[in-house]
Design a protein around this motif. Sequence first.
Motif, PDB file in Angstrom:
ATOM      1  N   GLY A   1      -2.546  14.993  10.300  1.00 35.45           N
ATOM      2  CA  GLY A   1      -3.351  16.137   9.877  1.00 35.45           C
ATOM      3  C   GLY A   1      -4.853  15.896   9.924  1.00 35.45           C
ATOM      4  N   PHE A   2      -5.255  14.667  10.253  1.00 39.67           N
ATOM      5  CA  PHE A   2      -6.676  14.346  10.348  1.00 39.67           C
ATOM      6  C   PHE A   2      -7.299  14.971  11.591  1.00 39.67           C
ATOM      7  N   GLU A   3      -8.565  15.320  11.473  1.00 40.84           N
ATOM      8  CA  GLU A   3      -9.366  15.745  12.618  1.00 40.84           C
ATOM      9  C   GLU A   3     -10.092  14.506  13.151  1.00 40.84           C
TER      10      GLU A   3
ATOM     11  N   ARG B   1      -9.971  13.235  -0.603  1.00 36.85           N
ATOM     12  CA  ARG B   1     -10.471  14.567  -0.931  1.00 36.85           C
ATOM     13  C   ARG B   1     -10.741  15.369   0.341  1.00 36.85           C
ATOM     14  N   GLU B   2     -10.722  16.700   0.197  1.00 37.14           N
ATOM     15  CA  GLU B   2     -10.976  17.591   1.327  1.00 37.14           C
ATOM     16  C   GLU B   2     -12.352  17.327   1.925  1.00 37.14           C
ATOM     17  N   ASN B   3     -12.405  17.390   3.254  1.00 37.87           N
ATOM     18  CA  ASN B   3     -13.650  17.217   4.021  1.00 37.87           C
ATOM     19  C   ASN B   3     -14.242  15.816   3.941  1.00 37.87           C
ATOM     20  N   LYS B   4     -13.449  14.851   3.447  1.00 35.93           N
ATOM     21  CA  LYS B   4     -13.911  13.471   3.412  1.00 35.93           C
ATOM     22  C   LYS B   4     -13.361  12.706   4.614  1.00 35.93           C
ATOM     23  N   TYR B   5     -13.879  11.495   4.810  1.00 38.48           N
ATOM     24  CA  TYR B   5     -13.638  10.760   6.053  1.00 38.48           C
ATOM     25  C   TYR B   5     -12.787   9.511   5.865  1.00 38.48           C
TER      26      TYR B   5
ATOM     27  N   SER C   1       0.818  -1.218   0.000  1.00 37.72           N
ATOM     28  CA  SER C   1       0.000   0.000   0.000  1.00 37.72           C
ATOM     29  C   SER C   1       0.849   1.266   0.000  1.00 37.72           C
ATOM     30  N   LEU C   2       1.992   1.221   0.646  1.00 34.66           N
ATOM     31  CA  LEU C   2       2.860   2.389   0.701  1.00 34.66           C
ATOM     32  C   LEU C   2       3.287   2.817  -0.702  1.00 34.66           C
ATOM     33  N   LYS C   3       3.449   1.848  -1.599  1.00 31.14           N
ATOM     34  CA  LYS C   3       3.863   2.136  -2.970  1.00 31.14           C
ATOM     35  C   LYS C   3       2.669   2.285  -3.920  1.00 31.14           C
ATOM     36  N   LYS C   4       1.585   1.574  -3.629  1.00 27.83           N
ATOM     37  CA  LYS C   4       0.442   1.545  -4.558  1.00 27.83           C
ATOM     38  C   LYS C   4      -0.517   2.716  -4.378  1.00 27.83           C
ATOM     39  N   ILE C   5      -0.680   3.219  -3.160  1.00 29.54           N
ATOM     40  CA  ILE C   5      -1.634   4.308  -2.929  1.00 29.54           C
ATOM     41  C   ILE C   5      -1.297   5.554  -3.752  1.00 29.54           C
ATOM     42  N   PRO C   6      -0.024   5.964  -3.843  1.00 32.97           N
ATOM     43  CA  PRO C   6       0.280   7.156  -4.652  1.00 32.97           C
ATOM     44  C   PRO C   6      -0.083   7.009  -6.128  1.00 32.97           C
ATOM     45  N   GLU C   7      -0.306   5.786  -6.603  1.00 34.35           N
ATOM     46  CA  GLU C   7      -0.613   5.555  -8.012  1.00 34.35           C
ATOM     47  C   GLU C   7      -2.111   5.631  -8.319  1.00 34.35           C
ATOM     48  N   ILE C   8      -2.965   5.707  -7.274  1.00 37.55           N
ATOM     49  CA  ILE C   8      -4.403   5.692  -7.521  1.00 37.55           C
ATOM     50  C   ILE C   8      -4.976   7.106  -7.576  1.00 37.55           C
ATOM     51  N   ASP C   9      -6.227   7.199  -8.036  1.00 31.15           N
ATOM     52  CA  ASP C   9      -6.911   8.487  -8.131  1.00 31.15           C
ATOM     53  C   ASP C   9      -7.299   8.991  -6.742  1.00 31.15           C
ATOM     54  N   LYS C  10      -7.824  10.198  -6.707  1.00 38.87           N
ATOM     55  CA  LYS C  10      -8.350  10.743  -5.464  1.00 38.87           C
ATOM     56  C   LYS C  10      -9.495   9.855  -4.964  1.00 38.87           C
ATOM     57  N   ILE C  11      -9.602   9.705  -3.655  1.00 38.42           N
ATOM     58  CA  ILE C  11     -10.629   8.855  -3.067  1.00 38.42           C
ATOM     59  C   ILE C  11     -11.590   9.696  -2.226  1.00 38.42           C
ATOM     60  N   ASP C  12     -12.778   9.123  -1.981  1.00 40.22           N
ATOM     61  CA  ASP C  12     -13.812   9.822  -1.219  1.00 40.22           C
ATOM     62  C   ASP C  12     -13.946   9.296   0.198  1.00 40.22           C
ATOM     63  N   TYR C  13     -13.391   8.116   0.467  1.00 38.07           N
ATOM     64  CA  TYR C  13     -13.514   7.522   1.805  1.00 38.07           C
ATOM     65  C   TYR C  13     -12.503   6.394   1.913  1.00 38.07           C
ATOM     66  N   CYS C  14     -11.936   6.246   3.115  1.00 37.32           N
ATOM     67  CA  CYS C  14     -11.054   5.108   3.410  1.00 37.32           C
ATOM     68  C   CYS C  14     -11.614   4.387   4.625  1.00 37.32           C
ATOM     69  N   ILE C  15     -11.795   3.091   4.494  1.00 40.24           N
ATOM     70  CA  ILE C  15     -12.190   2.248   5.614  1.00 40.24           C
ATOM     71  C   ILE C  15     -11.229   1.071   5.659  1.00 40.24           C
ATOM     72  N   THR C  16     -10.606   0.840   6.829  1.00 45.36           N
ATOM     73  CA  THR C  16      -9.621  -0.233   6.886  1.00 45.36           C
ATOM     74  C   THR C  16      -9.387  -0.675   8.314  1.00 45.36           C
ATOM     75  N   SER C  17      -8.706  -1.795   8.447  1.00 45.77           N
ATOM     76  CA  SER C  17      -8.248  -2.293   9.739  1.00 45.77           C
ATOM     77  C   SER C  17      -6.865  -2.880   9.534  1.00 45.77           C
ATOM     78  N   PRO C  18      -5.846  -2.315  10.157  1.00 46.44           N
ATOM     79  CA  PRO C  18      -4.487  -2.828   9.953  1.00 46.44           C
ATOM     80  C   PRO C  18      -4.260  -4.104  10.749  1.00 46.44           C
ATOM     81  N   PRO C  19      -3.253  -4.898  10.366  1.00 47.63           N
ATOM     82  CA  PRO C  19      -2.843  -6.006  11.238  1.00 47.63           C
ATOM     83  C   PRO C  19      -2.500  -5.445  12.619  1.00 47.63           C
TER      84      PRO C  19
END
Length: 269
Positions: A229-231, A196-200, A120-138
């Motif tokens: 930088g997240f609120e 994106r700005e103001n997204k969660y 993910s550290l290498k792949k995320i910079p290659e994707i488009d802007k996103i509207d929401y991230c939901i995840t659970s790390p190991p």
Amino acid sequence: MKGKYDKRNKINNLTGKEWLQLTKSVWISERCAEDKDAFEHPAPFLIKDIRKLIRLFTKRDMLVLDPFMGSGTTLIASALEDRKAIGIDLSKKYCELAKRRLKKLGVKINGHIKIIKGNSLKKIPEIDKIDYCITSPPYHNILRNKGMGIRSDGSQRRQGVEYYSEYPDDVGNQKSYSDFLVLFGKIMKEVYKRLRENKYCSIIISDFTVKKKETNAHGDVIKLMQKIGFEFSGSVVLMQNSKPLYPFGYPYAYKINHHHQYILNFRKV
């Protein structure tokens, strides 16, 4: 429950009544038949839980990212809610599991729903802007720990679980808890850049033990995300009443059974 939709609502497609129900600080985790295959993964999401989050934090056709995709539940929930989604995972095994689950439900891959095998550290910079991230790390390296308890066959040892991978860049393979937080923070910083700005962004995590001592993992993740930088928008306690009880520490010391996870919600402002 219908209610009225407010056209000023830029966050989701919910009516006021639907929105209000999802602001409760405690949710009861819900299973469904389609969750069964997810348990081939040691720490799966449940579809209904993730569908709630996606309904709350996105509108139809928005793009959802899960940088630790695992069994693919985020992709399934996104497809069922008419959202686009990208899932990233290091493991070929779990990428195949996600594909298999999606195929069972008739969801086409590589259209609105995409699976990326990689770091993910290498792949995320290659994707488009996103509207929401939901995840659970190991959870650091806890799947490598041998715990005691009661097996389903009645013996006094917990059934083993398989850890995620042998990759050195796997968040679950970091030598120390601080190393785990550093690497996880680097990945979430990339998420912040693509969001994106103001997204969660929602992170599902439980507290856990490190070297047999309890950590305030959810508190550490909140601090980490705020530093990026997240609120911080608040947490939801996700109750998991179906989990078994294990006699950790009995009869010598009190040891907690973790029967809930925290859904930590953040906003990019």
